[in-house]
Every structure is written in C-alpha cells, then in structure tokens.
Design a protein around this motif. Sequence first.
Motif, PDB file in Angstrom:
ATOM      1  N   GLY A 140      13.948  -1.566  81.428  1.00  0.00           N
ATOM      2  CA  GLY A 140      14.677  -1.950  80.226  1.00  0.00           C
ATOM      3  C   GLY A 140      16.081  -1.397  80.215  1.00  0.00           C
ATOM      4  O   GLY A 140      16.553  -0.837  81.199  1.00  0.00           O
ATOM      5  N   PHE A 141      16.752  -1.557  79.063  1.00  0.00           N
ATOM      6  CA  PHE A 141      18.086  -1.004  78.901  1.00  0.00           C
ATOM      7  C   PHE A 141      18.279  -0.550  77.463  1.00  0.00           C
ATOM      8  O   PHE A 141      17.555  -0.943  76.553  1.00  0.00           O
ATOM      9  N   TYR A 142      19.310   0.289  77.272  1.00  0.00           N
ATOM     10  CA  TYR A 142      19.674   0.803  75.962  1.00  0.00           C
ATOM     11  C   TYR A 142      21.183   0.862  75.883  1.00  0.00           C
ATOM     12  O   TYR A 142      21.833   1.468  76.723  1.00  0.00           O
ATOM     13  N   ASP A 143      21.739   0.182  74.882  1.00  0.00           N
ATOM     14  CA  ASP A 143      23.178   0.167  74.659  1.00  0.00           C
ATOM     15  C   ASP A 143      23.461   0.846  73.324  1.00  0.00           C
ATOM     16  O   ASP A 143      23.303   0.216  72.270  1.00  0.00           O
ATOM     17  N   PRO A 144      23.854   2.132  73.318  1.00  0.00           N
ATOM     18  CA  PRO A 144      24.053   2.835  72.050  1.00  0.00           C
ATOM     19  C   PRO A 144      25.271   2.365  71.260  1.00  0.00           C
ATOM     20  O   PRO A 144      25.324   2.535  70.048  1.00  0.00           O
ATOM     21  N   ILE A 145      26.239   1.753  71.905  1.00  0.00           N
ATOM     22  CA  ILE A 145      27.436   1.275  71.219  1.00  0.00           C
ATOM     23  C   ILE A 145      27.094   0.088  70.312  1.00  0.00           C
ATOM     24  O   ILE A 145      27.485   0.033  69.150  1.00  0.00           O
ATOM     25  N   LYS A 188      33.377   7.014  78.024  1.00  0.00           N
ATOM     26  CA  LYS A 188      33.263   6.860  76.571  1.00  0.00           C
ATOM     27  C   LYS A 188      32.660   5.530  76.125  1.00  0.00           C
ATOM     28  O   LYS A 188      32.685   5.191  74.957  1.00  0.00           O
ATOM     29  N   LEU A 189      32.124   4.738  77.043  1.00  0.00           N
ATOM     30  CA  LEU A 189      31.404   3.505  76.719  1.00  0.00           C
ATOM     31  C   LEU A 189      30.089   3.487  77.506  1.00  0.00           C
ATOM     32  O   LEU A 189      29.938   2.731  78.470  1.00  0.00           O
ATOM     33  N   PRO A 190      29.123   4.314  77.102  1.00  0.00           N
ATOM     34  CA  PRO A 190      27.891   4.426  77.886  1.00  0.00           C
ATOM     35  C   PRO A 190      26.991   3.204  77.756  1.00  0.00           C
ATOM     36  O   PRO A 190      27.003   2.497  76.750  1.00  0.00           O
ATOM     37  N   PHE A 191      26.239   2.970  78.788  1.00  0.00           N
ATOM     38  CA  PHE A 191      25.215   1.944  78.852  1.00  0.00           C
ATOM     39  C   PHE A 191      24.108   2.535  79.710  1.00  0.00           C
ATOM     40  O   PHE A 191      24.379   3.072  80.779  1.00  0.00           O
ATOM     41  N   TYR A 192      22.883   2.480  79.254  1.00  0.00           N
ATOM     42  CA  TYR A 192      21.790   3.141  79.962  1.00  0.00           C
ATOM     43  C   TYR A 192      20.733   2.142  80.394  1.00  0.00           C
ATOM     44  O   TYR A 192      20.398   1.221  79.640  1.00  0.00           O
ATOM     45  N   ARG A 193      20.205   2.341  81.574  1.00  0.00           N
ATOM     46  CA  ARG A 193      19.006   1.640  82.021  1.00  0.00           C
ATOM     47  C   ARG A 193      17.826   2.576  81.811  1.00  0.00           C
ATOM     48  O   ARG A 193      17.939   3.783  82.036  1.00  0.00           O
ATOM     49  N   ILE A 194      16.711   2.017  81.410  1.00  0.00           N
ATOM     50  CA  ILE A 194      15.482   2.792  81.310  1.00  0.00           C
ATOM     51  C   ILE A 194      14.737   2.551  82.617  1.00  0.00           C
ATOM     52  O   ILE A 194      14.369   1.410  82.934  1.00  0.00           O
ATOM     53  N   VAL A 195      14.562   3.613  83.390  1.00  0.00           N
ATOM     54  CA  VAL A 195      14.008   3.490  84.735  1.00  0.00           C
ATOM     55  C   VAL A 195      12.817   4.425  84.930  1.00  0.00           C
ATOM     56  O   VAL A 195      12.651   5.405  84.218  1.00  0.00           O
ATOM     57  N   VAL A 196      12.016   4.074  85.924  1.00  0.00           N
ATOM     58  CA  VAL A 196      10.916   4.922  86.375  1.00  0.00           C
ATOM     59  C   VAL A 196      11.365   5.538  87.691  1.00  0.00           C
ATOM     60  O   VAL A 196      11.788   4.818  88.604  1.00  0.00           O
ATOM     61  N   CYS A 197      11.319   6.872  87.773  1.00  0.00           N
ATOM     62  CA  CYS A 197      11.791   7.526  88.988  1.00  0.00           C
ATOM     63  C   CYS A 197      11.038   8.829  89.214  1.00  0.00           C
ATOM     64  O   CYS A 197      10.314   9.309  88.339  1.00  0.00           O
ATOM     65  N   ASP A 198      11.221   9.376  90.390  1.00  0.00           N
ATOM     66  CA  ASP A 198      10.680  10.683  90.702  1.00  0.00           C
ATOM     67  C   ASP A 198      11.480  11.734  89.939  1.00  0.00           C
ATOM     68  O   ASP A 198      12.699  11.616  89.809  1.00  0.00           O
ATOM     69  N   SER A 199      10.814  12.735  89.413  1.00  0.00           N
ATOM     70  CA  SER A 199      11.497  13.735  88.592  1.00  0.00           C
ATOM     71  C   SER A 199      12.520  14.540  89.389  1.00  0.00           C
ATOM     72  O   SER A 199      13.422  15.123  88.810  1.00  0.00           O
ATOM     73  N   ASN A 258      23.871  -0.923  69.712  1.00  0.00           N
ATOM     74  CA  ASN A 258      22.483  -0.742  69.264  1.00  0.00           C
ATOM     75  C   ASN A 258      21.550  -1.826  69.792  1.00  0.00           C
ATOM     76  O   ASN A 258      20.724  -2.368  69.059  1.00  0.00           O
ATOM     77  N   ASN A 259      21.685  -2.174  71.058  1.00  0.00           N
ATOM     78  CA  ASN A 259      20.804  -3.128  71.716  1.00  0.00           C
ATOM     79  C   ASN A 259      19.774  -2.368  72.541  1.00  0.00           C
ATOM     80  O   ASN A 259      20.133  -1.451  73.289  1.00  0.00           O
ATOM     81  N   VAL A 260      18.527  -2.771  72.414  1.00  0.00           N
ATOM     82  CA  VAL A 260      17.454  -2.169  73.192  1.00  0.00           C
ATOM     83  C   VAL A 260      16.548  -3.280  73.684  1.00  0.00           C
ATOM     84  O   VAL A 260      16.198  -4.183  72.927  1.00  0.00           O
ATOM     85  N   LYS A 261      16.198  -3.227  74.957  1.00  0.00           N
ATOM     86  CA  LYS A 261      15.211  -4.151  75.496  1.00  0.00           C
ATOM     87  C   LYS A 261      14.296  -3.343  76.397  1.00  0.00           C
ATOM     88  O   LYS A 261      14.760  -2.700  77.351  1.00  0.00           O
ATOM     89  N   ILE A 262      13.004  -3.351  76.083  1.00  0.00           N
ATOM     90  CA  ILE A 262      12.023  -2.611  76.860  1.00  0.00           C
ATOM     91  C   ILE A 262      10.878  -3.545  77.197  1.00  0.00           C
ATOM     92  O   ILE A 262      10.360  -4.237  76.319  1.00  0.00           O
TER      93      ILE A 262
END
Length: 80
Positions: free
Chosen positions: A37-42, A13-24, A44-48
């Motif tokens: 980069g990363f995305y923190d929806p809690i 219930k406290l997600p944090f996401y990395r924006i990654v390049v990967c094989d599908s 609202n932080n984004v760094k790309i």
Amino acid sequence: MVKIRLSRFGRKKLPFYRIVVCDSRSPRDGKFIDKIGFYDPINNNVKIDILKVNKWIKNGAKMSNIVLNIYKKYIINSSK
C-alpha cells in the motif's frame, strides 16, 4: 523477523510513503519483500491491500506502531 513498515519516498518536505513488508534488518528505504500500500500524509490518501496484510500477519509479520495506527484509522474510516 519480518516487519510491515513505511518506506519514504518523495522530495524534501513533501513525503510520500509506501507500506512495505521487509526484513527488520534492512534499511528504511532498502530492499523489501512485498509492497502492500501507500500513505500520503500531505493529501491524506491511504491505500492498503487488506488481503495482503492479513496474509503477512498470518505468516508472522509484525506491524510497526505507525503502520498499525494508519491501518486502524483506515479500517475505521472505510467501515462507515
């Protein structure tokens, strides 16, 4: 095929996401090629890293729909 997508981190219930390049074919939280980069929806932080995104798109990577929406929102907010 290479994709730019989210990889989930954080606890329940406290997600944090990395924006990654990967094989599908790799799993959501599996092996990736590059972290851009990363995305923190809690909070609202984004760094790309825009230079890396442009490099991977030139090399044929496709963005997932969610990453594309985050990218557009980030570009619009940073240009103001």
